[in-house]
Design a protein around this motif. Structure first.
Motif, PDB file in Angstrom:
ATOM      1  N   ALA A 265      -1.455   8.416  -9.504  1.00 43.58           N
ATOM      2  CA  ALA A 265      -0.623   7.598  -8.617  1.00 43.58           C
ATOM      3  C   ALA A 265       0.854   7.908  -8.827  1.00 43.58           C
ATOM      4  N   TRP A 266       1.261   8.052 -10.073  1.00 40.94           N
ATOM      5  CA  TRP A 266       2.660   8.401 -10.338  1.00 40.94           C
ATOM      6  C   TRP A 266       2.977   9.806  -9.820  1.00 40.94           C
ATOM      7  N   ARG A 267       2.026  10.720  -9.943  1.00 42.67           N
ATOM      8  CA  ARG A 267       2.275  12.084  -9.459  1.00 42.67           C
ATOM      9  C   ARG A 267       2.427  12.122  -7.948  1.00 42.67           C
ATOM     10  N   ARG A 268       1.559  11.383  -7.237  1.00 39.82           N
ATOM     11  CA  ARG A 268       1.562  11.426  -5.773  1.00 39.82           C
ATOM     12  C   ARG A 268       2.581  10.475  -5.147  1.00 39.82           C
ATOM     13  N   PHE A 269       2.738   9.301  -5.739  1.00 40.80           N
ATOM     14  CA  PHE A 269       3.533   8.256  -5.091  1.00 40.80           C
ATOM     15  C   PHE A 269       4.677   7.746  -5.966  1.00 40.80           C
ATOM     16  N   GLY A 270       5.066   8.537  -6.963  1.00 41.42           N
ATOM     17  CA  GLY A 270       6.096   8.084  -7.900  1.00 41.42           C
ATOM     18  C   GLY A 270       7.397   7.696  -7.234  1.00 41.42           C
ATOM     19  N   ASP A 271       7.838   8.467  -6.253  1.00 38.85           N
ATOM     20  CA  ASP A 271       9.108   8.158  -5.582  1.00 38.85           C
ATOM     21  C   ASP A 271       9.052   6.790  -4.906  1.00 38.85           C
ATOM     22  N   ARG A 272       7.911   6.468  -4.291  1.00 36.84           N
ATOM     23  CA  ARG A 272       7.792   5.180  -3.603  1.00 36.84           C
ATOM     24  C   ARG A 272       7.668   4.030  -4.599  1.00 36.84           C
TER      25      ARG A 272
ATOM     26  N   ALA B 276      10.810   7.421 -14.028  1.00 46.47           N
ATOM     27  CA  ALA B 276      10.192   8.161 -12.924  1.00 46.47           C
ATOM     28  C   ALA B 276       9.160   9.177 -13.404  1.00 46.47           C
ATOM     29  N   ALA B 277       9.205   9.569 -14.659  1.00 49.78           N
ATOM     30  CA  ALA B 277       8.325  10.646 -15.102  1.00 49.78           C
ATOM     31  C   ALA B 277       7.309  10.193 -16.150  1.00 49.78           C
ATOM     32  N   ASP B 278       7.040   8.915 -16.245  1.00 51.03           N
ATOM     33  CA  ASP B 278       6.096   8.408 -17.240  1.00 51.03           C
ATOM     34  C   ASP B 278       4.775   8.063 -16.566  1.00 51.03           C
ATOM     35  N   PRO B 279       3.751   8.927 -16.666  1.00 51.19           N
ATOM     36  CA  PRO B 279       2.495   8.695 -15.942  1.00 51.19           C
ATOM     37  C   PRO B 279       1.673   7.540 -16.501  1.00 51.19           C
ATOM     38  N   GLY B 280       2.089   6.967 -17.637  1.00 48.42           N
ATOM     39  CA  GLY B 280       1.346   5.850 -18.204  1.00 48.42           C
ATOM     40  C   GLY B 280       2.047   4.518 -18.034  1.00 48.42           C
ATOM     41  N   TYR B 281       3.180   4.510 -17.356  1.00 41.76           N
ATOM     42  CA  TYR B 281       3.969   3.272 -17.238  1.00 41.76           C
ATOM     43  C   TYR B 281       3.383   2.339 -16.192  1.00 41.76           C
ATOM     44  N   ARG B 282       3.197   1.059 -16.592  1.00 43.21           N
ATOM     45  CA  ARG B 282       2.723   0.035 -15.653  1.00 43.21           C
ATOM     46  C   ARG B 282       3.805  -1.027 -15.537  1.00 43.21           C
ATOM     47  N   PRO B 283       4.385  -1.186 -14.340  1.00 49.66           N
ATOM     48  CA  PRO B 283       5.420  -2.207 -14.175  1.00 49.66           C
ATOM     49  C   PRO B 283       4.846  -3.605 -14.381  1.00 49.66           C
ATOM     50  N   GLY B 284       5.725  -4.543 -14.649  1.00 49.26           N
ATOM     51  CA  GLY B 284       5.309  -5.927 -14.771  1.00 49.26           C
ATOM     52  C   GLY B 284       5.108  -6.574 -13.418  1.00 49.26           C
ATOM     53  N   ALA B 285       4.884  -7.874 -13.415  1.00 48.01           N
ATOM     54  CA  ALA B 285       4.669  -8.618 -12.174  1.00 48.01           C
ATOM     55  C   ALA B 285       5.928  -8.599 -11.315  1.00 48.01           C
ATOM     56  N   ALA B 286       5.744  -8.863 -10.029  1.00 51.80           N
ATOM     57  CA  ALA B 286       6.864  -8.879  -9.097  1.00 51.80           C
ATOM     58  C   ALA B 286       7.892  -9.930  -9.514  1.00 51.80           C
ATOM     59  N   VAL B 287       9.164  -9.614  -9.293  1.00 54.05           N
ATOM     60  CA  VAL B 287      10.241 -10.550  -9.606  1.00 54.05           C
ATOM     61  C   VAL B 287      10.944 -10.944  -8.319  1.00 54.05           C
ATOM     62  N   THR B 288      11.870 -11.886  -8.421  1.00 48.97           N
ATOM     63  CA  THR B 288      12.638 -12.321  -7.259  1.00 48.97           C
ATOM     64  C   THR B 288      13.304 -11.120  -6.587  1.00 48.97           C
TER      65      THR B 288
ATOM     66  N   PRO C 118       0.832  -1.217   0.000  1.00 56.01           N
ATOM     67  CA  PRO C 118       0.000   0.000   0.000  1.00 56.01           C
ATOM     68  C   PRO C 118       0.859   1.256   0.000  1.00 56.01           C
ATOM     69  N   LEU C 119       0.494   2.206  -0.839  1.00 55.99           N
ATOM     70  CA  LEU C 119       1.237   3.458  -0.943  1.00 55.99           C
ATOM     71  C   LEU C 119       0.472   4.636  -0.377  1.00 55.99           C
ATOM     72  N   GLY C 120      -0.850   4.621  -0.476  1.00 56.08           N
ATOM     73  CA  GLY C 120      -1.664   5.723   0.007  1.00 56.08           C
ATOM     74  C   GLY C 120      -2.983   5.770  -0.749  1.00 56.08           C
ATOM     75  N   TYR C 121      -3.788   6.789  -0.451  1.00 59.04           N
ATOM     76  CA  TYR C 121      -5.132   6.906  -1.001  1.00 59.04           C
ATOM     77  C   TYR C 121      -5.247   8.087  -1.958  1.00 59.04           C
ATOM     78  N   LEU C 122      -6.112   7.907  -2.943  1.00 57.23           N
ATOM     79  CA  LEU C 122      -6.567   8.995  -3.793  1.00 57.23           C
ATOM     80  C   LEU C 122      -8.078   9.092  -3.655  1.00 57.23           C
ATOM     81  N   THR C 123      -8.611  10.314  -3.584  1.00 59.23           N
ATOM     82  CA  THR C 123     -10.054  10.518  -3.594  1.00 59.23           C
ATOM     83  C   THR C 123     -10.409  11.336  -4.828  1.00 59.23           C
TER      84      THR C 123
END
Length: 439
Positions: free
Chosen positions: A62-69, A83-95, A42-47
């Motif tokens: 989410a990238w604007r508010r929690f990008g650093d995390r 860090a500055a791509d508001p459309g980037y979706r990371p892949g699944a978790a890795v080792t 969890p990173l935080g909430y948006l309303t």
């Protein structure tokens, strides 16, 4: 009654599909509160307004508010991220993902219930979705009026042997929790309530908390609000923000008291809540389990979680607040239930403090903190109203009932102590859940 400021509560996984997930189905609420997560953290909430809450807009915000995390989480996996791509979706978790737990430890999950079959059925349905492989579920039936819970768990155990039924004939949440502790086979024992929907990765989050430091004896978690449809739910959400909105992991012990305020370690709510907490089983047994004069189902209505937190710390252990140990809680949806609940909060807190005043080892510490406690109580209405959205207002009488509970708590604790060793009563013909006054 539903009002214009109703809020749909949901979650959005930055690395997952574009769907919003929720415990309660959307019903036309004008506002949307979104818990943002990356690989389950969890990173935080948006309303947002309902019109604004589209997946692309949520991802960009989410990238604007929690990008650093987000970047820091991915970096811990060795995954570079723009860090500055508001459309980037990371892949699944890795080792190496911080959310992954490398352990084969057995975990016992305890749910205490009393005569709430429909709600329990929803609860155990969510438990069955837990993905951690080494787990058992102990359902403690506390002074039931019939055998409906026993039959429910019996049927469930036929297809899912992780479920076990335990009867505790003496009423009281602490007694029920202690019965679950006695039956637990795992190294760790985790507790939640029958009005809670656990996240499938809840146990992983608990184990992440225990891995923070070798001296961690207790782990608490984020208890998200499942629904805000009226003033009562909104008020309770605002009143309990210390454990319903914090998304930063925190370690507590008695070696470092900085930053926790003058009331530490006796501050109510700072460590978490009994809707999502877990213990090293042997350490909890050494502490004597839960105080059976405190808690829902007794005269005191509560205070047993505050008591055990302090005993963990004074016993030399640490508490880890781990937001990834995430559950969703259904708040009281009507004003009468809320007022009853707030009376129980006040009574439980005062009963817990009365116990500390009765002990020579803690009496002087409590007396020194009384002025700070009075100041904190005086600030509660303002702080709660500040967190309430403009569309909501505090239900009449909620604060008065909490103050009444504070005044009654010492007398209720004395009576509960007197009744502690009373004979076990016969099974009642009707009753309310031992957790319904709690959360």
């Amino acid at each position: 009654m539903s009002i214009d400021g109703a809020t749909w509560c949901c979650e959005f996984e930055v690395s997952g599909s574009r769907d919003l997930r929720a415990v309660v189905a959307q019903a036309g609420e004008p506002l949307v509160r979104v818990l943002i997560r990356v690989h389950d953290e969890p990173l935080g909430y948006l309303t947002l307004t309902r019109e604004e809450a589209t997946p692309p807009a949520i991802l960009a915000e989410a990238w604007r508010r929690f990008g650093d995390r987000i970047v820091a989480h991915l970096a811990a996996e060795g995954v570079p991220a723009p860090a500055a791509d508001p459309g980037y979706r990371p892949g699944a978790a890795v080792t190496g993902c911080p959310s992954e737990v490398d352990t084969s430890e057995h975990v016992s999950v305890v749910v205490c219930t009393r005569d709430r079959g429909e709600m329990l059925q929803d609860c155990v349905g969510r438990l069955a979705e837990i993905s951690y492989p080494h787990v058992e579920f102990i359902i403690v039936d506390n002074a039931p009026s019939d055998d409906s819970t026993e039959r429910l768990i019996g049927r469930l155990a036929l297809t899912d042997p992780r479920f076990r039924y335990v009867l505790e004939p003496r009423p009281g949440l602490s007694r029920a929790r202690n019965a679950g502790l006695a039956a637990a086979r795992g190294r760790y024992v985790a507790y939640t309530d029958d009005d809670v929907a656990v996240d499938p990765r809840w146990v992983h989050g608990i184990l992440r908390g225990f891995s923070r430091r070798p001296d961690v004896v207790c782990v608490t978690g984020l208890v998200c609000t499942a629904s805000i449809s009226n003033d009562s739910e909104a008020y309770f959400d605002a009143r309990t923000s210390s454990w319903s909105s914090r998304c930063a992991p925190t370690l507590f012990d008695l070696r470092d008291r900085s930053g926790h305020g003058a009331l530490y370690p006796y501050s109510a709510g700072i460590f978490g809540t009994g809707a999502s907490f877990a213990f090293d089983r042997d350490s909890l047994r050494t502490l004597g389990g839960f105080d059976e004069a405190l808690g829902a189902g007794t005269d005191t209505r509560g205070g047993e979680d505050l008591d055990v937190f302090v005993r963990v710390l004074t016993g030399g252990g640490a508490i880890a607040y781990e937001p990834a140990a995430l559950v969703w809680h259904h708040h009281r949806a009507d004003q009468d239930s809320l007022r009853k609940q707030m009376f129980g909060y006040g009574a439980g807190l005062a009963a817990f403090l009365t116990k500390l005043l009765a002990q020579r080892s803690t009496r002087s510490q409590i007396l020194l903190r009384i002025p700070y406690g009075v100041i904190k109580m005086a600030r509660i209405p303002f702080a709660t109203n500040q967190r309430l959205q403009a569309e909501h207002s505090a239900p009449p009488g909620a604060l008065r009932r909490e103050i009444a509970g504070l005044a009654a708590g010492p007398f209720l604790y004395a009576r509960s102590r007197r009744n502690l060793h009373a004979a076990v009563p016969p099974r009642p013909r009707s009753g309310a859940s031992v957790v319904e006054e709690r959360r």
